[in-house]
Structures are given as C-alpha cells and as structure tokens.
Write a protein that holds these residues in place. Structure first.
Motif, PDB file in Angstrom:
ATOM      1  N   GLU A  80       1.054  -1.132  -0.338  1.00  0.00           N
ATOM      2  CA  GLU A  80      -0.063  -0.549  -0.229  1.00  0.00           C
ATOM      3  C   GLU A  80       0.751   1.135  -0.100  1.00  0.00           C
ATOM      4  O   GLU A  80       2.110   1.042   1.072  1.00  0.00           O
ATOM      5  N   ALA A  81       0.495   2.582  -0.727  1.00  0.00           N
ATOM      6  CA  ALA A  81       1.372   3.561  -0.904  1.00  0.00           C
ATOM      7  C   ALA A  81       0.195   4.441  -0.807  1.00  0.00           C
ATOM      8  O   ALA A  81      -0.796   4.871  -1.307  1.00  0.00           O
ATOM      9  N   PHE A  82       0.141   5.122   0.333  1.00  0.00           N
ATOM     10  CA  PHE A  82      -0.527   6.218   1.590  1.00  0.00           C
ATOM     11  C   PHE A  82      -0.360   7.465   0.631  1.00  0.00           C
ATOM     12  O   PHE A  82       0.995   7.846   0.517  1.00  0.00           O
ATOM     13  N   SER A  83      -1.187   8.441  -0.367  1.00  0.00           N
ATOM     14  CA  SER A  83      -0.666  10.121  -0.198  1.00  0.00           C
ATOM     15  C   SER A  83      -1.915  10.563   0.336  1.00  0.00           C
ATOM     16  O   SER A  83      -2.559  10.632   0.059  1.00  0.00           O
ATOM     17  N   TYR A  84      -1.452  11.337   1.026  1.00  0.00           N
ATOM     18  CA  TYR A  84      -2.119  12.165   1.739  1.00  0.00           C
ATOM     19  C   TYR A  84      -2.606  13.690   1.988  1.00  0.00           C
ATOM     20  O   TYR A  84      -2.036  13.981   1.363  1.00  0.00           O
ATOM     21  N   SER A  85      -3.386  14.464   1.689  1.00  0.00           N
ATOM     22  CA  SER A  85      -4.017  16.016   1.262  1.00  0.00           C
ATOM     23  C   SER A  85      -2.856  17.165   2.028  1.00  0.00           C
ATOM     24  O   SER A  85      -2.906  17.882   1.120  1.00  0.00           O
ATOM     25  N   ASP A  86      -1.857  16.351   2.893  1.00  0.00           N
ATOM     26  CA  ASP A  86      -0.946  17.370   3.472  1.00  0.00           C
ATOM     27  C   ASP A  86       0.524  17.208   2.686  1.00  0.00           C
ATOM     28  O   ASP A  86       1.089  18.379   3.718  1.00  0.00           O
ATOM     29  N   GLY A  87       0.057  16.578   1.709  1.00  0.00           N
ATOM     30  CA  GLY A  87       1.301  16.317   0.945  1.00  0.00           C
ATOM     31  C   GLY A  87       2.032  15.143   1.399  1.00  0.00           C
ATOM     32  O   GLY A  87       3.475  14.333   0.661  1.00  0.00           O
ATOM     33  N   THR A  88       2.217  14.729   2.719  1.00  0.00           N
ATOM     34  CA  THR A  88       2.823  13.495   3.035  1.00  0.00           C
ATOM     35  C   THR A  88       2.414  11.975   2.836  1.00  0.00           C
ATOM     36  O   THR A  88       1.329  12.208   1.949  1.00  0.00           O
ATOM     37  N   THR A  89       3.182  10.843   2.200  1.00  0.00           N
ATOM     38  CA  THR A  89       3.057   9.581   2.283  1.00  0.00           C
ATOM     39  C   THR A  89       3.734   8.301   3.213  1.00  0.00           C
ATOM     40  O   THR A  89       4.342   8.885   4.251  1.00  0.00           O
ATOM     41  N   GLN A  90       3.150   7.439   2.614  1.00  0.00           N
ATOM     42  CA  GLN A  90       3.343   6.130   3.675  1.00  0.00           C
ATOM     43  C   GLN A  90       3.280   5.142   3.109  1.00  0.00           C
ATOM     44  O   GLN A  90       2.632   5.289   2.109  1.00  0.00           O
TER      45      GLN A  90
END
Length: 178
Positions: A80-90
């Motif tokens: 899983e590659a997460f992209s958050y609305s604040d620009g961070t990733t996980q």
C-alpha cells in the motif's frame, strides 16, 4: 411492587439493554452476495480513496492509496502506497495468510502482533493494533475494520479506531479494482 418483581424487572430491563448493544458478527453476512474472496479481490492493482473522521465527525485527513497485490498459494502481499492531502506519504506492506473457513492472519511493520480476520458472504472483519505516529510520538490504537464487497470492482471499508475502548474516530474507504 414487591422486591421479587422489582428484581425481575430490573434483570429483564438490563438484559434488553445488553442485547441491544450486541455488535454485528461477520457470520451475519454469510448469505450476502457477491461472495468476497480476498485473494481474488486483492490481486493486481487496487485503488482506494478515504477519509479519517474524529469521533465527532470532523474530517481531519483525506488520502488515496495505490495497492499492488499478489498471492502465491495461501500467502498474499498487499503493498500500500498512501498519499495524504497534506502532501505526506506512507507505505504499508501487509503479508497475509489465508486459512480454512475464511480466516486470515496478517502482519505489517507498524502492526503490533498479529492481525486477525474472517470473511463470510460479502463481508470481511479485520482486527489489529496499529502503531500510529502523532506529533513525533507513537500510540498503539486498535482497529475494528469492516469491508463489504459491493460488486466485482467496488468494496467499501469502515474502520473504527479506539484506545482503551474509547472510540477516537473512523476511517472510511472506497476500494476500486482496476
């Protein structure tokens, strides 16, 4: 009213209240269709869009997830590659094992111990403890994660996050299989 009747009515009322608090079980969905087979759904690329809401309903985080999934026998990997609305990733990589009777277990680097789940009909219930980073600290929070297959391409997910039995918020996700 005599004491015996008072005790009887108190017990009856208490039983009624407790039965009203019973949470659904995954087996309640055994007759629902289409049947969810995790190893078939989570195979190839799956996209997800989600939000995190505080317990009061305020949306505090929006995100997308690109998942690359594959299985070899009863062993699966969900990358899983997460992209958050604040620009961070996980990134989270789940390693799943499919057991008999629709049971699954899994591990990921930020999961404490073993995640355990069960499928029945179109539903999957998944429980695990996640190490969640917040403002430079890590907290261990519990997830009660429910997924429901809508059709062959779409699955909806609602996860309740809690600590010490107190609900902190909910994650809502919509999965779309490519």
């Amino acid at each position: 009213m005599n004491t015996r009747r008072r005790v009887f009515f108190a017990l009856l009322t208490g039983s009624a209240l407790l039965s009203g608090c019973a949470s659904p079980q995954v087996s309640d969905y055994a007759q629902q269709r289409p049947v969810l087979e995790l190893d078939r759904y989570f195979s190839g690329r799956v996209l997800a869009h989600g939000i995190f809401q505080k317990r009061g309903g305020e949306v505090v985080r929006r995100f997308t997830v690109v998942m690359d999934c594959h299985w070899e026998g009863n062993q699966g990997v969900l990358d899983e590659a997460f992209s958050y609305s604040d620009g961070t990733t996980q990134r989270r990589v789940w390693r799943l094992t499919k057991h008999v009777d629709g049971r699954y277990t899994g591990h990921a680097d930020d999961v404490v111990g073993q995640a355990e789940g069960q499928t029945a009909g179109n539903a999957f219930r998944w429980n695990y403890t996640l190490r969640l980073p917040v403002d430079g600290k890590e907290y261990e929070v519990q997830f009660d994660d429910w997924m429901f297959l809508v059709d062959e391409r779409v699955m909806l997910n609602r996860a309740t996050m809690s600590k010490f039995g107190v609900t902190l918020g909910e994650v809502l996700l919509s999965f779309t299989k490519e």
